[in-house]
Design an enzyme around this catalytic site. Structure first.
Site, PDB file in Angstrom:
ATOM      1  N   CYS A  18     -39.648  46.632  85.764  1.00 25.34           N
ATOM      2  CA  CYS A  18     -39.236  47.537  84.687  1.00 25.34           C
ATOM      3  C   CYS A  18     -39.299  46.794  83.358  1.00 25.34           C
ATOM      4  O   CYS A  18     -38.653  45.757  83.192  1.00 25.34           O
ATOM      5  CB  CYS A  18     -37.825  48.069  84.903  1.00 25.34           C
ATOM      6  N   GLY A  70     -51.134  54.716  88.546  1.00 27.23           N
ATOM      7  CA  GLY A  70     -51.407  54.512  87.129  1.00 27.23           C
ATOM      8  C   GLY A  70     -52.358  55.611  86.665  1.00 27.23           C
ATOM      9  O   GLY A  70     -53.566  55.496  86.848  1.00 27.23           O
ATOM     10  N   GLY A  71     -51.800  56.700  86.149  1.00 23.24           N
ATOM     11  CA  GLY A  71     -52.624  57.759  85.573  1.00 23.24           C
ATOM     12  C   GLY A  71     -53.305  58.679  86.559  1.00 23.24           C
ATOM     13  O   GLY A  71     -54.228  59.420  86.187  1.00 23.24           O
ATOM     14  N   LYS A  83     -35.712  57.261  91.768  1.00 17.78           N
ATOM     15  CA  LYS A  83     -35.437  56.511  90.539  1.00 17.78           C
ATOM     16  C   LYS A  83     -34.832  55.154  90.922  1.00 17.78           C
ATOM     17  O   LYS A  83     -34.202  55.047  91.995  1.00 17.78           O
ATOM     18  CB  LYS A  83     -34.423  57.328  89.709  1.00 17.78           C
ATOM     19  N   GLY A  84     -35.025  54.136  90.118  1.00 13.54           N
ATOM     20  CA  GLY A  84     -34.437  52.823  90.403  1.00 13.54           C
ATOM     21  C   GLY A  84     -32.929  52.938  90.622  1.00 13.54           C
ATOM     22  O   GLY A  84     -32.224  53.536  89.810  1.00 13.54           O
ATOM     23  N   GLY A 142     -47.045  59.685  88.996  1.00 15.28           N
ATOM     24  CA  GLY A 142     -45.861  59.610  88.144  1.00 15.28           C
ATOM     25  C   GLY A 142     -45.913  60.598  87.006  1.00 15.28           C
ATOM     26  O   GLY A 142     -45.459  61.739  87.106  1.00 15.28           O
ATOM     27  N   LYS A 146     -42.842  46.152  93.915  1.00 17.15           N
ATOM     28  CA  LYS A 146     -43.578  46.836  92.840  1.00 17.15           C
ATOM     29  C   LYS A 146     -43.841  45.881  91.697  1.00 17.15           C
ATOM     30  O   LYS A 146     -42.934  45.463  90.984  1.00 17.15           O
ATOM     31  CB  LYS A 146     -42.791  48.047  92.340  1.00 17.15           C
ATOM     32  N   ASN A 153     -38.043  46.895  92.555  1.00 12.67           N
ATOM     33  CA  ASN A 153     -38.549  47.048  91.191  1.00 12.67           C
ATOM     34  C   ASN A 153     -38.382  45.728  90.442  1.00 12.67           C
ATOM     35  O   ASN A 153     -37.325  45.443  89.898  1.00 12.67           O
ATOM     36  CB  ASN A 153     -37.798  48.188  90.495  1.00 12.67           C
TER      37      ASN A 153
HETATM   38  C1  LIG Z   1     -40.055  58.322  82.726  1.00  9.20           C
HETATM   39  C2  LIG Z   1     -40.451  57.249  83.692  1.00  9.20           C
HETATM   40  C3  LIG Z   1     -39.456  56.567  84.409  1.00  9.20           C
HETATM   41  C4  LIG Z   1     -39.807  55.557  85.307  1.00  9.20           C
HETATM   42  N1  LIG Z   1     -38.826  54.914  86.021  1.00  9.20           N
HETATM   43  C5  LIG Z   1     -39.170  53.973  86.945  1.00  9.20           C
HETATM   44  C6  LIG Z   1     -38.180  53.328  87.766  1.00  9.20           C
HETATM   45  O1  LIG Z   1     -36.985  53.636  87.703  1.00  9.20           O
HETATM   46  N2  LIG Z   1     -38.587  52.364  88.633  1.00  9.20           N
HETATM   47  C7  LIG Z   1     -39.916  52.007  88.759  1.00  9.20           C
HETATM   48  O2  LIG Z   1     -40.246  51.128  89.557  1.00  9.20           O
HETATM   49  N3  LIG Z   1     -40.877  52.630  88.030  1.00  9.20           N
HETATM   50  C8  LIG Z   1     -40.537  53.592  87.132  1.00  9.20           C
HETATM   51  N4  LIG Z   1     -41.516  54.212  86.398  1.00  9.20           N
HETATM   52  C9  LIG Z   1     -42.944  53.821  86.580  1.00  9.20           C
HETATM   53  C10 LIG Z   1     -43.704  54.803  87.456  1.00  9.20           C
HETATM   54  O3  LIG Z   1     -43.133  54.867  88.762  1.00  9.20           O
HETATM   55  C11 LIG Z   1     -45.206  54.387  87.569  1.00  9.20           C
HETATM   56  O4  LIG Z   1     -45.271  53.075  88.098  1.00  9.20           O
HETATM   57  C12 LIG Z   1     -45.923  54.388  86.224  1.00  9.20           C
HETATM   58  O5  LIG Z   1     -45.469  55.445  85.404  1.00  9.20           O
HETATM   59  C13 LIG Z   1     -47.454  54.475  86.383  1.00  9.20           C
HETATM   60  O6  LIG Z   1     -47.848  55.648  87.054  1.00  9.20           O
HETATM   61  P1  LIG Z   1     -48.260  57.020  86.258  1.00  9.20           P
HETATM   62  O7  LIG Z   1     -49.281  56.642  85.239  1.00  9.20           O
HETATM   63  O8  LIG Z   1     -48.771  57.961  87.323  1.00  9.20           O
HETATM   64  O9  LIG Z   1     -47.011  57.521  85.627  1.00  9.20           O
HETATM   65  C14 LIG Z   1     -41.176  55.223  85.489  1.00  9.20           C
HETATM   66  C15 LIG Z   1     -42.170  55.923  84.776  1.00  9.20           C
HETATM   67  C16 LIG Z   1     -41.821  56.934  83.891  1.00  9.20           C
HETATM   68  C17 LIG Z   1     -42.922  57.667  83.151  1.00  9.20           C
END
Ligand SMILES: Cc1cc2nc3c(=O)[nH]c(=O)nc-3n(C[C@H](O)[C@H](O)[C@H](O)COP(=O)(O)O)c2cc1C
Length: 304
Positions: A128, A241-242, A42-43, A263, A163, A125
């Site tokens: 965000c 992404g997905g 997590k960040g 994610g 990122k 990051n």
């Molecule tokens: C609940 C949640 C919390 C996230 N927190 C962070 C974060 O703290 N730092 C970050 O760089 N990305 C964060 N992300 C982004 C994910 O790391 C990822 O880039 C994004 O969800 C796309 O991937 P996915 O479609 O597989 O989820 C978060 C995503 C979700 C769903």
């Protein structure tokens, strides 16, 4: 299944994405950490952050919307309590996602992390969408991005992954700015700015009003961005992404990613990233692919 990127050797290209895998250690009884290439925390910010009030997550068609607001324990507690137990899993690389409101915050977090053992790389990051300052504000302005990445790179004793935010007009341009400023690799994409409204109450479904969209809904857009980025820079790309299935991951590799992150899929199935690591290996075996790394950028575009 090995891949190497920015000086990191990963046992396979499957990585758990930031914000969906806690600090990693919470997953030790659910996921075989030794079977995934890495995870991203997590960040982590300089001081602890409480995040936004509920509701912070909303389900959408083929995805989810979140506005967590970067809740985390802060860098000191992270180093003291969350990081040390991970020494039990040396094959799984720990990548720490770094967040700050100001350039000084980012640098202070990196300098503190530099003193800790057991971290393989930093993921900056700059993307965000759910905080009032920092994060995406850096990732969507080329001048700010350039300055932050340059400073972070000179402060860091470890590989620096940047990122990127998808909430920009030209991802290729931002990628080039980050690469020229010294990024060792790029992660993309973070979530897409979005919102959802409850028509009965006429209120936004998230307390923060807007949030970030993730999951299968964003996959084709994220894939296009990885493809465009791969054509613009020579540093490695961590694509996301997905991604749910091995085929999803292969699409990102063919588009130019060296590794992939999972994610939102971990919310539906906490073992999603381990399943992906296995599935990708079976896919490669079934398709006579001897080295998964050979898929990176192997997209074939028919001539017109
Ligand atoms: C609940 C949640 C919390 C996230 N927190 C962070 C974060 O703290 N730092 C970050 O760089 N990305 C964060 N992300 C982004 C994910 O790391 C990822 O880039 C994004 O969800 C796309 O991937 P996915 O479609 O597989 O989820 C978060 C995503 C979700 C769903």
């Amino acid at each position: 299944m090995k891949v190497s990127l920015a000086g990191l050797e990963l046992i396979n290209p499957a990585i758990a994405a930031s914000g969906t895998f806690g600090y990693g250690i919470e997953f030790e009884e659910i996921v075989s950490l030794e079977r995934i290439g890495a995870f991203v925390t997590k960040g982590i910010s300089l001081e602890p952050m409480a995040g936004h009030s509920a509701p912070r997550i909303v389900q959408t068609a083929a995805g989810m919307l979140n506005a967590i607001g970067l809740q985390n324990v802060g860098v000191e507690d992270y180093i003291q309590r969350k990081l040390p137990p991970l020494a039990r899993y040396p094959l799984c690389k720990v990548i720490v996602n770094v967040f700050g409101y100001t350039v000084g915050d980012y640098i202070a977090v990196i300098e503190r992390l530099n003193q800790a053992q057991g971290i393989a790389a930093y993921e900056l990051n700059v993307s965000c969408p759910n905080v009032h300052a920092g994060g995406m504000a850096f990732g969507s302005d080329p001048g700010s991005l350039e300055y932050l990445v340059r400073r972070a790179k000179s402060a860091s004793t470890r590989p620096l992954i940047v990122k990127l935010s998808p909430n920009v007009t030209s991802i290729a341009h931002m990628a080039k700015v980050a690469a020229d400023a010294g990024a060792d690799a790029l992660s993309l994409t973070n979530t897409f700015l979005a919102m959802s409204i409850d028509v009965e109450t006429r209120r936004p479904r998230l307390s923060n009003v807007t949030g970030g969209l993730s999951g299968p809904a964003i996959k084709p857009i994220a894939l296009r961005m990885v493809y465009e980025t791969a054509r613009a820079v020579t540093i490695p790309i961590l694509g996301m992404g997905g991604i749910v299935t091995p085929e999803d991951a292969v699409e990102f590799l063919l588009a130019g990613a060296t590794a992939v992150q999972v994610g939102t899929a971990s919310y539906a199935d906490p073992r999603a990233v381990e399943r992906l690591a296995h599935g990708l290996e079976s896919w490669c075996r079934g398709h006579q692919v001897e080295r998964v790394a050979s898929l990176t950028g192997a997209l074939e575009i028919p001539r017109a």
